[in-house]
Design a protein around this motif. Structure first.
Motif, PDB file in Angstrom:
ATOM      1  N   ILE A  90       1.249  -0.809  -0.430  1.00  0.00           N
ATOM      2  CA  ILE A  90       0.051   0.135   0.662  1.00  0.00           C
ATOM      3  C   ILE A  90       1.380   1.051  -0.071  1.00  0.00           C
ATOM      4  O   ILE A  90       1.745   1.798   0.789  1.00  0.00           O
ATOM      5  CB  ILE A  90      -0.616  -0.402   1.236  1.00  0.00           C
ATOM      6  CG1 ILE A  90      -1.261  -1.542   1.760  1.00  0.00           C
ATOM      7  CG2 ILE A  90      -2.303   1.418   1.217  1.00  0.00           C
ATOM      8  CD1 ILE A  90      -2.798  -1.325   0.298  1.00  0.00           C
ATOM      9  N   PRO A  91       1.213   2.086  -1.053  1.00  0.00           N
ATOM     10  CA  PRO A  91       1.949   2.856  -1.106  1.00  0.00           C
ATOM     11  C   PRO A  91       1.384   4.031  -0.157  1.00  0.00           C
ATOM     12  O   PRO A  91       3.319   5.346   0.029  1.00  0.00           O
ATOM     13  CB  PRO A  91       2.096   3.678  -2.658  1.00  0.00           C
ATOM     14  CG  PRO A  91       0.289   3.067  -3.385  1.00  0.00           C
ATOM     15  CD  PRO A  91      -0.230   2.448  -2.310  1.00  0.00           C
ATOM     16  N   PHE A  92       0.905   4.426  -0.060  1.00  0.00           N
ATOM     17  CA  PHE A  92       1.080   6.032   0.769  1.00  0.00           C
ATOM     18  C   PHE A  92       1.455   6.127   1.336  1.00  0.00           C
ATOM     19  O   PHE A  92       2.042   7.563   1.840  1.00  0.00           O
ATOM     20  CB  PHE A  92      -0.874   6.017   0.861  1.00  0.00           C
ATOM     21  CG  PHE A  92      -2.009   5.545   0.082  1.00  0.00           C
ATOM     22  CD1 PHE A  92      -1.720   6.440  -0.885  1.00  0.00           C
ATOM     23  CD2 PHE A  92      -2.772   4.657   0.324  1.00  0.00           C
ATOM     24  CE1 PHE A  92      -3.132   6.129  -1.832  1.00  0.00           C
ATOM     25  CE2 PHE A  92      -3.710   4.233  -0.669  1.00  0.00           C
ATOM     26  CZ  PHE A  92      -3.820   4.905  -1.420  1.00  0.00           C
ATOM     27  N   GLY A  93       2.117   5.296   2.596  1.00  0.00           N
ATOM     28  CA  GLY A  93       3.284   5.556   3.620  1.00  0.00           C
ATOM     29  C   GLY A  93       4.043   5.570   2.833  1.00  0.00           C
ATOM     30  O   GLY A  93       5.264   6.398   2.516  1.00  0.00           O
ATOM     31  N   PRO A  94       4.755   4.267   2.730  1.00  0.00           N
ATOM     32  CA  PRO A  94       6.354   3.937   2.548  1.00  0.00           C
ATOM     33  C   PRO A  94       6.724   4.551   0.537  1.00  0.00           C
ATOM     34  O   PRO A  94       8.157   5.033   0.983  1.00  0.00           O
ATOM     35  CB  PRO A  94       6.376   2.776   2.459  1.00  0.00           C
ATOM     36  CG  PRO A  94       5.217   2.461   2.480  1.00  0.00           C
ATOM     37  CD  PRO A  94       4.706   2.739   2.963  1.00  0.00           C
ATOM     38  N   VAL A  95       5.899   4.653  -0.469  1.00  0.00           N
ATOM     39  CA  VAL A  95       6.197   4.974  -2.029  1.00  0.00           C
ATOM     40  C   VAL A  95       5.872   6.202  -1.542  1.00  0.00           C
ATOM     41  O   VAL A  95       6.794   7.044  -2.612  1.00  0.00           O
ATOM     42  CB  VAL A  95       5.641   4.152  -2.440  1.00  0.00           C
ATOM     43  CG1 VAL A  95       5.779   5.025  -4.501  1.00  0.00           C
ATOM     44  CG2 VAL A  95       6.099   2.281  -2.123  1.00  0.00           C
ATOM     45  N   MET A  96       5.186   6.991  -0.728  1.00  0.00           N
ATOM     46  CA  MET A  96       4.729   8.378  -1.229  1.00  0.00           C
ATOM     47  C   MET A  96       5.018   9.524  -0.334  1.00  0.00           C
ATOM     48  O   MET A  96       5.582  10.319  -0.992  1.00  0.00           O
ATOM     49  CB  MET A  96       3.174   7.961  -1.933  1.00  0.00           C
ATOM     50  CG  MET A  96       2.933   7.790  -2.980  1.00  0.00           C
ATOM     51  SD  MET A  96       1.129   7.239  -3.497  1.00  0.00           S
ATOM     52  CE  MET A  96      -0.104   8.714  -3.712  1.00  0.00           C
ATOM     53  N   VAL A  97       3.877   9.063   0.858  1.00  0.00           N
ATOM     54  CA  VAL A  97       3.970  10.442   2.210  1.00  0.00           C
ATOM     55  C   VAL A  97       6.112   9.791   2.362  1.00  0.00           C
ATOM     56  O   VAL A  97       6.750  11.641   2.856  1.00  0.00           O
ATOM     57  CB  VAL A  97       3.968  10.782   2.973  1.00  0.00           C
ATOM     58  CG1 VAL A  97       3.395   9.551   3.849  1.00  0.00           C
ATOM     59  CG2 VAL A  97       4.087  11.289   3.957  1.00  0.00           C
ATOM     60  N   ALA A  98       6.272   8.953   2.549  1.00  0.00           N
ATOM     61  CA  ALA A  98       8.131   8.724   3.067  1.00  0.00           C
ATOM     62  C   ALA A  98       9.103  10.129   2.533  1.00  0.00           C
ATOM     63  O   ALA A  98       9.551  10.361   3.249  1.00  0.00           O
ATOM     64  CB  ALA A  98       8.261   7.951   3.078  1.00  0.00           C
TER      65      ALA A  98
END
Ligand SMILES: Cc1cc2nc3c(=O)[nH]c(=O)nc-3n(C[C@H](O)[C@H](O)[C@H](O)COP(=O)(O)OP(=O)(O)OC[C@H]3O[C@@H](n4cnc5c(N)ncnc54)[C@H](O)[C@@H]3O)c2cc1C
Length: 397
Positions: A90-98
């Motif tokens: 699920i990208p929102f944490g590790p791929v997008m906001v991080a």
């Protein structure tokens, strides 16, 4: 351009493959290989397994606890996990906001937010779109007003976000908020991190075409957000937002998932007998050529990055091709299964479903749901029409 992998890279691939074989739970890979519904628990279980190994943030630099892999290593990791039947991260944490917190957040924010993302403990959501502000994202109206009083500096947030994917699970949400109406719309936007458990946050479901609850409306009614949750500078959020979008669009392309789904398509076509039809095989061959071309495009970008050359800004191009491929394989699967794929049976998305499906086989039952769900891919992450405009301006000149 050198597209072959070195012996060290091959060895790295073998190591990843062995680790995934030992650590990916079989019930989860069974669901992925058969396009069955993954629960929150499934998604978070896999995220935490990766997190424990230090691989949930597999794209992160070592200074933030990432493995510091090369672009090629990241690609091999993505390919091996996809082919083994691992769920998409699920990208929102590790791929997008991080990456935004790493590039533009301060040390205190990095210390506060990154560990929960790296471990898979904290579920993030994306609060960009609003009714009337999708393609025209710079027109966002959700207002954040800075208040300086005895309670410490904080923002009061009012407004509505929409299409928030899996926001029903969200614990934190990164939002584009309006902090000024002066000048161009882009210059009055800020990037704010909001605790979704705060009083005044309401999440309401939106039902999708396939009957699923995947997206939501998120309402903010006088929500208090500490000023220290502002990323970077006030009114500079548009710059950070764009940084995030290139990560989002490249992530959507997902050539590796397409490779796995191509094999599923062939399996269904063989079982249904249409594999013998030369014209149907032509369609599969055309799709396979496009999947290989997409993969080559990804590898070209990686190769350019590795040799220090500037790669084109082609995130939008990858998004267009990848999403069209996702729709085509779901269409061909429907065609292969013929009338057996027609009923939309949501229950068939559950593992072990033993429903009444006369004449059909279990693999055909969830196809209609997948087909309907895939209509979203050419819209989300920025619609393909808008991506074409961007590619025309920035790549073709
Ligand atoms: C399933 C799903 C999940 C999503 N998840 C999220 C999420 O988690 N968080 C989030 O913030 N957003 C999310 N989105 C929102 C998504 O980013 C927007 O839907 C998308 O950017 C399009 O905006 P819109 O829906 O407002 O359509 P509009 O902008 O109103 O566009 C309507 C149509 O007009 C076309 N159009 C608009 N402008 C132009 C132009 N200049 N030239 C040519 N054609 C144009 C579009 O291509 C589209 O076909 C999601 C959307 C979907 C469908």
């Amino acid at each position: 351009m050198d597209l072959s992998f070195t012996p060290e890279e091959q060895k790295f691939r073998e190591e990843i493959r062995a680790w995934v074989k030992d650590n990916l739970p079989q019930d989860i890979s069974h669901k992925v290989h058969n396009a069955l519904e993954l629960t929150r628990e499934d998604l978070q279980r896999w995220a935490k397994i990766l997190g424990k190994k230090g691989w949930l943030g597999y794209g992160w630099p070592t200074e933030f606890g990432g493995p510091g892999w090369t672009a090629v290593q990241k690609h091999l990791f993505e390919e091996e996990t996809a082919l083994a039947g691992a769920p998409r991260i699920i990208p929102f944490g590790p791929v997008m906001v991080a990456p935004v917190i790493q590039a533009f957040g301060n040390a205190e924010q990095q210390k506060r937010f990154l560990p929960g993302i790296a471990s898979g403990e904290v579920w993030w959501s994306q609060g960009y779109s609003e009714p009337g502000s999708g393609s025209d994202l710079a027109s966002v109206k959700t207002k954040a007003q800075l208040v300086k009083d005895g309670k410490g500096d904080h923002y009061i947030v009012n407004g509505q976000k929409t299409w928030t994917t899996l926001g029903q699970y969200g614990e934190c949400i990164f939002c584009l908020v309006r902090t000024s109406n002066e000048g161009k719309p882009q210059t009055g936007i800020s990037f704010l991190l909001i605790d979704m458990k705060s009083p005044g946050v309401t999440v309401r479901p939106i039902k999708l075409l396939d009957g699923s609850h995947e997206v939501n409306e998120v309402w903010f009614d006088n929500v208090e957000v500490p000023a220290e949750n502002l990323i970077g500078e006030e009114n500079k959020g548009w710059t950070y937002a764009k940084h995030l979008l290139s990560h989002e669009r490249t992530n959507i392309a997902d050539a590796n998932r397409a490779k796995r789904e191509l094999e599923r398509l062939k399996r269904i076509a063989k079982r249904e007998g249409v594999w013998e039809d030369q014209r149907f095989r032509d369609e599969i061959a055309k799709l396979e050529v496009d999947v290989i071309a997409l993969e080559m495009l990804v590898l070209r970008v990686l190769s350019a990055a590795t040799s220090g050359k500037n790669s084109l800004d082609i995130a939008g191009l990858l998004k267009i091709k990848g999403s069209e491929i996702q729709q085509r394989y779901s269409e061909l699967m429907m065609l292969a299964a013929g009338p057996f794929a027609l009923p939309l049976i949501r229950e068939a998305m559950a593992a072990g479903w033993q429903g009444d499906f006369p004449g059909g086989h279990p693999e055909a039952a969830p196809l209609a749901t997948t087909y309907f769900n895939m209509r979203k891919t050419t819209i989300y992450g920025g619609s393909n029409e808008v991506q074409r405009n961007i590619v025309a301006q920035t790549v073709l000149g």
